[in-house]
Structures are given as C-alpha cells and as structure tokens.
Design a protein around this motif. Structure first.
Motif, PDB file in Angstrom:
ATOM      1  N   THR A  28     -14.536 -46.009  19.006  1.00  0.00           N
ATOM      2  CA  THR A  28     -13.314 -46.319  19.739  1.00  0.00           C
ATOM      3  C   THR A  28     -12.194 -46.781  18.827  1.00  0.00           C
ATOM      4  N   PHE A  29     -12.220 -46.340  17.566  1.00  0.00           N
ATOM      5  CA  PHE A  29     -11.185 -46.745  16.621  1.00  0.00           C
ATOM      6  C   PHE A  29      -9.800 -46.481  17.164  1.00  0.00           C
ATOM      7  N   SER A  30      -9.636 -45.394  17.887  1.00  0.00           N
ATOM      8  CA  SER A  30      -8.316 -45.029  18.390  1.00  0.00           C
ATOM      9  C   SER A  30      -7.771 -46.029  19.394  1.00  0.00           C
ATOM     10  N   ARG A  31      -8.601 -46.981  19.843  1.00  0.00           N
ATOM     11  CA  ARG A  31      -8.134 -47.995  20.789  1.00  0.00           C
ATOM     12  C   ARG A  31      -7.951 -49.355  20.123  1.00  0.00           C
ATOM     13  N   TYR A  32      -7.939 -49.373  18.785  1.00  0.00           N
ATOM     14  CA  TYR A  32      -7.757 -50.620  18.056  1.00  0.00           C
ATOM     15  C   TYR A  32      -6.356 -50.692  17.466  1.00  0.00           C
ATOM     16  N   ALA A  33      -5.681 -51.790  17.744  1.00  0.00           N
ATOM     17  CA  ALA A  33      -4.466 -52.098  17.000  1.00  0.00           C
ATOM     18  C   ALA A  33      -4.890 -52.580  15.620  1.00  0.00           C
ATOM     19  N   VAL A  99      -8.132 -55.165  16.255  1.00  0.00           N
ATOM     20  CA  VAL A  99      -8.393 -55.776  17.555  1.00  0.00           C
ATOM     21  C   VAL A  99      -8.290 -54.693  18.620  1.00  0.00           C
ATOM     22  N   MET A 100      -9.230 -54.667  19.532  1.00  0.00           N
ATOM     23  CA  MET A 100      -9.212 -53.671  20.607  1.00  0.00           C
ATOM     24  C   MET A 100      -8.315 -54.169  21.736  1.00  0.00           C
ATOM     25  N   ASP A 101      -7.497 -53.249  22.230  1.00  0.00           N
ATOM     26  CA  ASP A 101      -6.611 -53.599  23.352  1.00  0.00           C
ATOM     27  C   ASP A 101      -6.216 -52.338  24.096  1.00  0.00           C
ATOM     28  N   ARG A 102      -6.040 -52.446  25.402  1.00  0.00           N
ATOM     29  CA  ARG A 102      -5.719 -51.286  26.221  1.00  0.00           C
ATOM     30  C   ARG A 102      -4.261 -50.857  26.097  1.00  0.00           C
ATOM     31  N   ARG A 103      -3.414 -51.734  25.541  1.00  0.00           N
ATOM     32  CA  ARG A 103      -1.996 -51.412  25.451  1.00  0.00           C
ATOM     33  C   ARG A 103      -1.723 -50.521  24.240  1.00  0.00           C
ATOM     34  N   PRO A 104      -1.247 -49.312  24.442  1.00  0.00           N
ATOM     35  CA  PRO A 104      -1.116 -48.344  23.339  1.00  0.00           C
ATOM     36  C   PRO A 104      -0.064 -48.701  22.306  1.00  0.00           C
ATOM     37  N   ASP A 105       0.893 -49.535  22.649  1.00  0.00           N
ATOM     38  CA  ASP A 105       1.973 -49.858  21.723  1.00  0.00           C
ATOM     39  C   ASP A 105       1.915 -51.299  21.225  1.00  0.00           C
ATOM     40  N   LEU A 106       0.755 -51.921  21.351  1.00  0.00           N
ATOM     41  CA  LEU A 106       0.613 -53.317  20.958  1.00  0.00           C
ATOM     42  C   LEU A 106       0.723 -53.486  19.446  1.00  0.00           C
ATOM     43  N   ILE A 107       1.565 -54.401  19.038  1.00  0.00           N
ATOM     44  CA  ILE A 107       1.715 -54.778  17.634  1.00  0.00           C
ATOM     45  C   ILE A 107       1.434 -56.269  17.523  1.00  0.00           C
TER      46      ILE A 107
END
Length: 127
Positions: A28-33, A99-107
């Motif tokens: 699930t790397f693609s879902r990690y900020a 860090v895993m987070d559901r928000r695609p634009d999280l910084i």
C-alpha cells in the motif's frame, strides 16, 4: 506497515549533486504520504521535503527550496530526493519517513506526524 531503506548518500563538494532514494516495502505504498528529514550532529531532526501519496503539491523547507526536488514512483515503491547546489550546511544524516492516510493530497512537515522511519543515509558536503 512499511519498511523504509534509504540509499544514495555520500560525500560531495559544495555545488555538487546527489540523489537519495527511499525504497519501501508493502503493498500500500501508494497510500503513504512521504517525507524527508535530516539531522546534523548536535541538532534536532528537521523537515526537508514532503510529498503526498497522489504526488501532487510537494512542499519544501525554505532552506532547500529551489535546490532540492522530492518525487515518487509508486510503481517502484520508491521516493526520491534530488539535491542540487549542495552546501556544507546540508551535511547531515537524511531520513525518509512515511505515514498512511486516506487523503491523497496530505502534506506533513512534523517529525511526530510520521509513523515509519528509515535508518538514514549520511550526506557530507565539503567546502
């Protein structure tokens, strides 16, 4: 969970370039900020750059803006930090963080906002 391994550090002269890589395990790397931080001897760990899992809106510390570029390749489970025009004050151990987070634009820019860390890679810039 994700396991992070940095590489690409080394010794360069001022004005030189290095590219750091951070390889991540996990499906699930693609879902990690992701973020890059650095720590010089005797100093606290500081934020360098961050990128959301969507890859948009990279964010940089003022000290590296215009010289460093963060990017990611989700197909390769890897995040990069291209460092140009290096200065002696860039000397530090560089760490990647996730860090895993559901928000695609999280910084995220805070050390305590990240859950996973690599072991670090040394960057030394001589004058």
């Amino acid at each position: 969970q994700v396991h992070l391994v940095e590489s690409g550090g080394g010794s360069v002269q001022a004005g030189g370039s290095l590219r750091l890589s951070c390889a991540a395990s996990g499906r699930t790397f693609s879902r990690y900020a992701m973020g890059w931080f650095r720590q010089a001897p005797g100093k606290e760990r500081e934020f360098v750059a961050a990128i959301s899992w969507s890859g948009g809106s990279p964010y940089y510390a003022d000290s590296v803006k215009g010289r460093f570029t963060i990017s990611r390749d989700n197909a390769k489970n890897t995040v990069y930090l291209q460092m140009n025009s290096l200065k002696p004050e860039d000397t530090a151990v560089y760490y990647c963080a996730a860090v895993m987070d559901r928000r695609p634009d999280l910084i995220l820019t805070g050390v305590y906002e990240y859950d996973y860390w690599g072991q670090g890679t040394q960057v030394t810039v001589s004058s």
